[in-house]
Design an enzyme around this catalytic site. Sequence first.
Site, PDB file in Angstrom:
ATOM      1  N   ARG A  51     -17.769 -58.174  58.727  1.00 18.69           N
ATOM      2  CA  ARG A  51     -17.747 -58.179  60.185  1.00 18.69           C
ATOM      3  C   ARG A  51     -19.022 -58.681  60.830  1.00 18.69           C
ATOM      4  O   ARG A  51     -19.000 -59.521  61.722  1.00 18.69           O
ATOM      5  CB  ARG A  51     -17.486 -56.766  60.739  1.00 18.69           C
ATOM      6  CG  ARG A  51     -16.054 -56.389  60.882  1.00 18.69           C
ATOM      7  CD  ARG A  51     -15.912 -54.916  60.587  1.00 18.69           C
ATOM      8  NE  ARG A  51     -16.306 -54.702  59.228  1.00 18.69           N
ATOM      9  CZ  ARG A  51     -15.473 -54.886  58.181  1.00 18.69           C
ATOM     10  NH1 ARG A  51     -14.244 -55.191  58.398  1.00 18.69           N
ATOM     11  NH2 ARG A  51     -15.893 -54.730  56.942  1.00 18.69           N
ATOM     12  N   THR A  52     -20.147 -58.129  60.409  1.00 22.15           N
ATOM     13  CA  THR A  52     -21.374 -58.426  61.157  1.00 22.15           C
ATOM     14  C   THR A  52     -21.738 -59.902  61.019  1.00 22.15           C
ATOM     15  O   THR A  52     -22.004 -60.585  62.009  1.00 22.15           O
ATOM     16  CB  THR A  52     -22.525 -57.517  60.658  1.00 22.15           C
ATOM     17  OG1 THR A  52     -22.044 -56.176  60.637  1.00 22.15           O
ATOM     18  CG2 THR A  52     -23.721 -57.613  61.574  1.00 22.15           C
ATOM     19  N   LYS A  80     -35.971 -65.808  43.848  1.00 24.31           N
ATOM     20  CA  LYS A  80     -37.154 -66.307  43.131  1.00 24.31           C
ATOM     21  C   LYS A  80     -38.397 -65.518  43.508  1.00 24.31           C
ATOM     22  O   LYS A  80     -39.501 -65.850  43.094  1.00 24.31           O
ATOM     23  CB  LYS A  80     -37.375 -67.779  43.472  1.00 24.31           C
ATOM     24  CG  LYS A  80     -36.225 -68.689  43.154  1.00 24.31           C
ATOM     25  CD  LYS A  80     -36.561 -70.114  43.630  1.00 24.31           C
ATOM     26  CE  LYS A  80     -35.312 -70.890  43.971  1.00 24.31           C
ATOM     27  NZ  LYS A  80     -35.607 -72.033  44.824  1.00 24.31           N
ATOM     28  N   ARG A 101     -29.745 -59.014  57.796  1.00 24.32           N
ATOM     29  CA  ARG A 101     -29.330 -57.755  57.152  1.00 24.32           C
ATOM     30  C   ARG A 101     -30.065 -57.650  55.827  1.00 24.32           C
ATOM     31  O   ARG A 101     -30.138 -58.634  55.072  1.00 24.32           O
ATOM     32  CB  ARG A 101     -27.824 -57.727  56.911  1.00 24.32           C
ATOM     33  CG  ARG A 101     -27.425 -56.547  56.024  1.00 24.32           C
ATOM     34  CD  ARG A 101     -25.949 -56.358  55.933  1.00 24.32           C
ATOM     35  NE  ARG A 101     -25.411 -55.845  57.191  1.00 24.32           N
ATOM     36  CZ  ARG A 101     -24.168 -55.408  57.335  1.00 24.32           C
ATOM     37  NH1 ARG A 101     -23.340 -55.428  56.307  1.00 24.32           N
ATOM     38  NH2 ARG A 101     -23.736 -54.952  58.497  1.00 24.32           N
ATOM     39  N   HIS A 129     -28.422 -49.953  62.784  1.00 20.71           N
ATOM     40  CA  HIS A 129     -27.482 -51.076  62.886  1.00 20.71           C
ATOM     41  C   HIS A 129     -27.210 -51.258  64.379  1.00 20.71           C
ATOM     42  O   HIS A 129     -26.125 -50.958  64.874  1.00 20.71           O
ATOM     43  CB  HIS A 129     -26.202 -50.735  62.116  1.00 20.71           C
ATOM     44  CG  HIS A 129     -25.289 -51.901  61.857  1.00 20.71           C
ATOM     45  ND1 HIS A 129     -25.401 -53.129  62.498  1.00 20.71           N
ATOM     46  CD2 HIS A 129     -24.233 -52.015  61.003  1.00 20.71           C
ATOM     47  CE1 HIS A 129     -24.447 -53.926  62.069  1.00 20.71           C
ATOM     48  NE2 HIS A 129     -23.732 -53.286  61.158  1.00 20.71           N
TER      49      HIS A 129
HETATM   50  N1   CP Z   1     -19.473 -52.648  60.408  1.00 19.78           N
HETATM   51  C1   CP Z   1     -20.124 -53.452  59.547  1.00 19.78           C
HETATM   52  O1   CP Z   1     -21.377 -53.545  59.541  1.00 19.78           O
HETATM   53  O2   CP Z   1     -19.303 -54.156  58.700  1.00 19.78           O
HETATM   54  P1   CP Z   1     -19.794 -55.204  57.615  1.00 19.78           P
HETATM   55  O3   CP Z   1     -20.599 -54.457  56.582  1.00 19.78           O
HETATM   56  O4   CP Z   1     -18.549 -55.833  57.080  1.00 19.78           O
HETATM   57  O5   CP Z   1     -20.692 -56.197  58.326  1.00 19.78           O
END
Ligand code: CP
Length: 304
Positions: A51-52, A80, A101, A129
Site C-alpha cells: 500500500r504505502t 553493498k 521506509r 508511520h
Molecule cells: N499499511 C501499510 O503500511 O501497508 P504496506 O506495508 O503494504 O505498505
Amino acid sequence: MKHIISPTDLSLSELDELLDLSEEIIEDPSKYSEICHGKKLASLFYEPSTRTRLSFEAAMLNLGGNILGFSSADSSSAAKGESVADTIRVISSYADICAIRHPKEGAPLVASHHSSIPVINAGDGGHNHPTQTFTDLLTIKHLKGRLQELTIGFCGDLKFGRTVHSLITALARYSNIKFILISPKELKIPDYIREEILDAKGISYVEVRGLEEVMSYLDILYMTRVQRERFFNEADYVRLKDTYVLDSRKMTLAKEDMLVLHPLPRVNEISTDVDDDPRAVYFKQAQYGVYVRMALIMKLLKLV
Ligand code: CP
C-alpha cells in the site's frame, strides 16, 4: 523545507489543511492531474510494502509527476553497505521529494539531516508511520464527520504496531478522545507512548485483554496484525498471532455506526465474513491513502 518524520510534524492547522485538500481530491480525483508535471518522487523502500509504496507512486502519477526508486534493500546499494546518509545525498540530486521506509527506527530522520529534498517517513521499524496516520485521520473524518469526542479501540499488536503508535500520538491532540487498548500483556503499548503521550496529556485510557467485553463502547475499532517480522522468536509469534479474530458474530456486539479500520495487510485478525459489513472500511481506507499522499506531496512541494 519541511520533512515528515512524525505525525506531529504537521501542526493541527496544517493537518486540517491537509485533510481539507484530501477531501477536495475525494470529490474530484482528477482536479490536480497536471500540477506535478516535471517533478519526481523517489520511493526508497528498504522493507516490504504494497500500500504505502504503491499509493505514493499512484499519488505522484495522479498529479502528473514521475517516480523512481527501489522496493527492497537487496536491489539497492544498501546491499553493498551504503549508508542511508550517502544514499539520500545522491537521491537529492535525482528527485524533488522522497518517501523512505526502513526497518531501523530513526533511519528517515537520519536521511532528513542529509537531504536537500523533503523526506517523508513511510514507516520506520516499530516506531512511526505518519502517512498511514494521515490516511486514518482522513478516513475517520470523512466517514465519521469528526476527530473529536471518539472512543477508539486499538486491538492486537500494540507493542510493535507503528501505525498504532502514530495514530495514538496524533489523536491525543484532539478533545474528548478515549482509548481502549486491547492486547495480550506481551503486546501492550510501549512505555514511552503511555508515559509521554497518554499520561503526559491526561488522556483517558484503559488497557484490557478481551475484545468482546468492550465492543459496545467503541466508535472506532482499529484492528492490527501481529507483526511477525519484529518478534525475536517464532514460538512467541505462533502463540500470540491468533489472539484476536474479529468476525461477524462479534460485530453484532458493536454500535450500528462503529467503523472498523485496519492499516492492512491483514492476516487472520479479521475474518473475511466481516468484509461486506458496511462498517468495515479498511479497503476504503487504503484508497484514501492515495488521496492524502497526493495532498501531502502538493503541500511539501509548495504547489498549493
Ligand atoms: N499499511 C501499510 O503500511 O501497508 P504496506 O506495508 O503494504 O505498505
